[in-house]
Design an enzyme around this catalytic site. Sequence first.
Site, PDB file in Angstrom:
ATOM      1  N   SER A 113     -14.812   2.588  -1.395  1.00  0.00           N
ATOM      2  CA  SER A 113     -15.811   2.128  -2.302  1.00  0.00           C
ATOM      3  C   SER A 113     -16.647   1.288  -1.866  1.00  0.00           C
ATOM      4  O   SER A 113     -16.923   0.785  -0.802  1.00  0.00           O
ATOM      5  CB  SER A 113     -14.605   0.953  -3.555  1.00  0.00           C
ATOM      6  OG  SER A 113     -14.191   0.653  -3.128  1.00  0.00           O
ATOM      7  N   ASN A 133       0.796  -2.410   1.449  1.00  0.00           N
ATOM      8  CA  ASN A 133       1.352  -3.687   1.199  1.00  0.00           C
ATOM      9  C   ASN A 133       2.513  -3.025   0.558  1.00  0.00           C
ATOM     10  O   ASN A 133       3.905  -2.325   0.744  1.00  0.00           O
ATOM     11  CB  ASN A 133       0.443  -4.661   0.333  1.00  0.00           C
ATOM     12  CG  ASN A 133       0.706  -3.279  -1.331  1.00  0.00           C
ATOM     13  OD1 ASN A 133       1.253  -3.475  -1.521  1.00  0.00           O
ATOM     14  ND2 ASN A 133      -0.630  -4.295  -1.712  1.00  0.00           N
ATOM     15  N   GLU A 181       2.956  -1.374  -2.265  1.00  0.00           N
ATOM     16  CA  GLU A 181       3.351  -0.286  -2.429  1.00  0.00           C
ATOM     17  C   GLU A 181       4.033   0.873  -0.913  1.00  0.00           C
ATOM     18  O   GLU A 181       4.481   1.514  -1.364  1.00  0.00           O
ATOM     19  CB  GLU A 181       2.010   0.055  -1.570  1.00  0.00           C
ATOM     20  CG  GLU A 181       0.534  -0.245  -1.998  1.00  0.00           C
ATOM     21  CD  GLU A 181      -0.373  -0.259  -1.538  1.00  0.00           C
ATOM     22  OE1 GLU A 181      -1.605  -0.528  -1.916  1.00  0.00           O
ATOM     23  OE2 GLU A 181      -0.689  -1.012  -0.373  1.00  0.00           O
ATOM     24  N   ASP A 187      -8.609  -4.160   3.341  1.00  0.00           N
ATOM     25  CA  ASP A 187      -9.254  -3.200   3.538  1.00  0.00           C
ATOM     26  C   ASP A 187     -10.515  -3.864   5.090  1.00  0.00           C
ATOM     27  O   ASP A 187     -10.281  -2.690   6.096  1.00  0.00           O
ATOM     28  CB  ASP A 187     -10.864  -2.572   2.903  1.00  0.00           C
ATOM     29  CG  ASP A 187     -10.484  -2.527   1.107  1.00  0.00           C
ATOM     30  OD1 ASP A 187      -8.826  -2.011   1.134  1.00  0.00           O
ATOM     31  OD2 ASP A 187     -11.023  -3.046   0.708  1.00  0.00           O
TER      32      ASP A 187
END
Length: 298
Positions: A12, A147, A150, A224
């Site tokens: 993004s 993480n 996830e 990120d």
Amino acid sequence: NPDIKRVLSIQSHVVHGYVGNKVATYPLQLLGFDVDPLNSVQFSNHTGYKTFKGPVSNEKELATIFEGLEENELLPLYSHLLTGYIGNPLFLRQVGHILKKLRLANPGLVYVCDPVMGDNGELYVPKELLPVYRDEIIPLADIITPNQFEVELLTEKEVRSEAAVWEAMEWFHQRGIKTVVISSSDLGQPGVLRAFLSQQNGPRLAIDIPKQGGKDLVFTGTGDLFASLFLAHSHGSKDIANVFEKTIASLQAVIKRTVASLPGGGNGPVKAAERELKLVQSKTEIEQPQVLLKAQRL
Ligand code: ATP
Ligand code: PLP
Ligand code: MG
Ligand code: MG
């Protein structure tokens, strides 16, 4: 060719603040990589603010941009593909097609996949992304940085103990992923984030990270930033423990500077804009990380 250092980074873009490509580009550049950012969305700011506005790119737009790169014979120039937040399953599937073309052009291409889906038990992408990550995308990755939540989604198993962490790591290795990093978990002592790394036919490592800032303070963009730093330090390195340590060291320095900038040291209520990472101000610590937290070999 180990001399190529150019990343196609599909993440993004935010106009204000530091997540996605906005947080990944500068550190990669400081560490010697050319970065070609391909924006999956263009938002005013990250989604943790009161509101956010802006367009989301679709799979056709992604295919068109990639076609331009292809027609100009630019694909052999990439050493790495890095992907982060992607909000729709068709866009993610298109990333899979792109990856296959990049690998044809450069068989040595390294794919670093951050399968961003949620955190702390909460999904923040459509649930249709999960099977695409699990069955199509993750098996193509070299390095993944999920993480704890996830990992649970992908393996369809709870990860509530360290034994479960290593079982989950094996699940990924069996699918061909060489390096798996869980950049933070709640499996440490109170007030400590415990990060884990497992390498296929390599070491199992953990780093304990004392939590910075007040109890309710959360940072956005740190996941990120982790993926971009890890990509940069892992290139050409044989010492994976040192890669892990340097990544965490730079992150801790950025967070420390961010906390120091907060009103009241971050103990009271903090606005989203005040929590934006002090990335640019941390140039020295990104270029020359000072390792204070050492990896444990397990
Ligand atoms: P995702 O971005 O997908 O949520 P994640 O949950 O692993 O991934 P974070 O929890 O932000 O991401 O952790 C990434 C890294 O950021 C950790 O390895 C740690 O170094 C650092 N970090 C994040 N929050 C803190 C904190 N409060 N104190 C110290 N370090 C932190
Ligand atoms: N991209 C966008 C647009 C976001 O809003 C967020 C988090 O809110 C992220 C990426 C990821 O941030 P993090 O690195 O903390 O997971
Ligand atoms: Mg997190
Ligand atoms: Mg993330």
